[in-house]
Write an enzyme that holds these catalytic residues in place. Structure first.
Site, PDB file in Angstrom:
ATOM      1  N   LYS A  45     -26.464 -12.352  38.259  1.00  0.00           N
ATOM      2  CA  LYS A  45     -26.498 -12.467  36.784  1.00  0.00           C
ATOM      3  C   LYS A  45     -25.319 -13.264  36.240  1.00  0.00           C
ATOM      4  CE  LYS A  45     -28.105  -8.819  34.514  1.00  0.00           C
ATOM      5  NZ  LYS A  45     -28.192  -7.418  34.023  1.00  0.00           N
ATOM      6  N   LYS A  47     -22.394 -12.297  35.773  1.00  0.00           N
ATOM      7  CA  LYS A  47     -21.598 -11.489  34.835  1.00  0.00           C
ATOM      8  C   LYS A  47     -20.419 -10.849  35.572  1.00  0.00           C
ATOM      9  CE  LYS A  47     -25.030 -10.075  31.372  1.00  0.00           C
ATOM     10  NZ  LYS A  47     -25.500  -8.938  30.548  1.00  0.00           N
TER      11      LYS A  47
HETATM   12  N1  C2G Z   1     -29.126  -5.308  23.595  1.00  0.00           N
HETATM   13  C1  C2G Z   1     -29.550  -5.199  22.269  1.00  0.00           C
HETATM   14  N2  C2G Z   1     -28.757  -5.659  21.286  1.00  0.00           N
HETATM   15  C2  C2G Z   1     -27.548  -6.208  21.570  1.00  0.00           C
HETATM   16  C3  C2G Z   1     -27.108  -6.305  22.894  1.00  0.00           C
HETATM   17  C4  C2G Z   1     -27.917  -5.841  23.915  1.00  0.00           C
HETATM   18  O1  C2G Z   1     -30.665  -4.693  21.998  1.00  0.00           O
HETATM   19  N3  C2G Z   1     -26.775  -6.649  20.527  1.00  0.00           N
HETATM   20  C5  C2G Z   1     -30.029  -4.809  24.648  1.00  0.00           C
HETATM   21  C6  C2G Z   1     -30.496  -5.918  25.581  1.00  0.00           C
HETATM   22  O2  C2G Z   1     -31.595  -6.612  25.013  1.00  0.00           O
HETATM   23  C7  C2G Z   1     -30.895  -5.123  26.830  1.00  0.00           C
HETATM   24  C8  C2G Z   1     -29.893  -3.941  26.810  1.00  0.00           C
HETATM   25  O3  C2G Z   1     -29.350  -3.876  25.467  1.00  0.00           O
HETATM   26  O4  C2G Z   1     -32.207  -4.609  26.677  1.00  0.00           O
HETATM   27  C9  C2G Z   1     -28.758  -4.121  27.799  1.00  0.00           C
HETATM   28  O5  C2G Z   1     -28.119  -5.339  27.501  1.00  0.00           O
HETATM   29  P1  C2G Z   1     -27.432  -6.135  28.734  1.00  0.00           P
HETATM   30  O6  C2G Z   1     -26.499  -5.238  29.435  1.00  0.00           O
HETATM   31  O7  C2G Z   1     -26.956  -7.466  28.225  1.00  0.00           O
HETATM   32  O8  C2G Z   1     -28.709  -6.358  29.665  1.00  0.00           O
HETATM   33  P2  C2G Z   1     -29.157  -7.669  30.469  1.00  0.00           P
HETATM   34  O9  C2G Z   1     -27.973  -8.318  31.071  1.00  0.00           O
HETATM   35  O10 C2G Z   1     -30.033  -8.420  29.571  1.00  0.00           O
HETATM   36  O11 C2G Z   1     -29.957  -6.997  31.709  1.00  0.00           O
HETATM   37  O12 C2G Z   1     -33.380  -6.945  34.990  1.00  0.00           O
HETATM   38  C10 C2G Z   1     -33.080  -6.986  33.610  1.00  0.00           C
HETATM   39  C11 C2G Z   1     -31.605  -7.196  33.355  1.00  0.00           C
HETATM   40  O13 C2G Z   1     -30.834  -6.306  34.136  1.00  0.00           O
HETATM   41  C12 C2G Z   1     -31.306  -7.004  31.862  1.00  0.00           C
END
Ligand code: C2G
Length: 134
Positions: A45, A47
């Site tokens: 990812k 990250k």
């Molecule tokens: N999220 C949200 N609003 C934000 C930030 C995040 O609704 N302001 C939601 C994202 O859309 C996601 C969840 O919170 O559904 C977790 O966010 P992340 O940790 O950034 O997840 P991500 O890296 O998108 O991981 O296999 C799928 C991935 O692991 C998703």
């Protein structure tokens, strides 16, 4: 017992994440969070997390909407997760809209929820960095 699952990194847990988890839980009775491992984050990812997996897991387990936290180690585990955890609903933020529609083949409802505007882990890091310069 309607079982819901969602996936994510959830680093620097913030109210945008909580808004997502609350709405996800409201779609069923039991919410599973598949939490991206440190290796998955760095290798797949791109990250770099502030908190490690165990710390992020502990924070999520403290959230009232979360019933179980499992590791997310790869992109491909979702299909087997749906079967293994008897999932009824897959939920994720709409930044992923369309990307996981294939899970419908597993008899799972796929829901993309609006993100919470103006907050993100990246934004928090940038703001803290900027403030530290003044
Ligand atoms: N999220 C949200 N609003 C934000 C930030 C995040 O609704 N302001 C939601 C994202 O859309 C996601 C969840 O919170 O559904 C977790 O966010 P992340 O940790 O950034 O997840 P991500 O890296 O998108 O991981 O296999 C799928 C991935 O692991 C998703």
């Amino acid at each position: 017992m309607k079982r819901v699952i969602t996936y994510g990194t959830f680093d620097l847990l913030h109210y945008g994440h909580i808004n997502l988890l609350r709405r996800a839980k409201a779609l069923g009775d039991y919410l599973i969070v598949a939490l991206s491992t440190d290796e998955f984050n760095s290798e797949q990812k791109g990250k770099k997390c502030y908190f490690n997996y165990e710390q992020r897991k502990e924070l999520l387990e403290s959230v009232r909407y979360v019933d179980l936290v499992i590791p997310e180690t790869c992109w491909e585990q979702k299909r087997t997760d749906m079967k293994e955890y008897h999932v009824d609903v897959f939920v994720i933020g709409e930044d992923w809209k369309g990307k996981f529609d294939y899970l419908k083949d597993e008899g799972v409802e796929v829901v993309y929820l609006p993100r919470t505007p103006e907050i993100s882990t990246t934004q928090i890091k940038e703001d803290l960095y900027t403030h530290s310069k003044h």
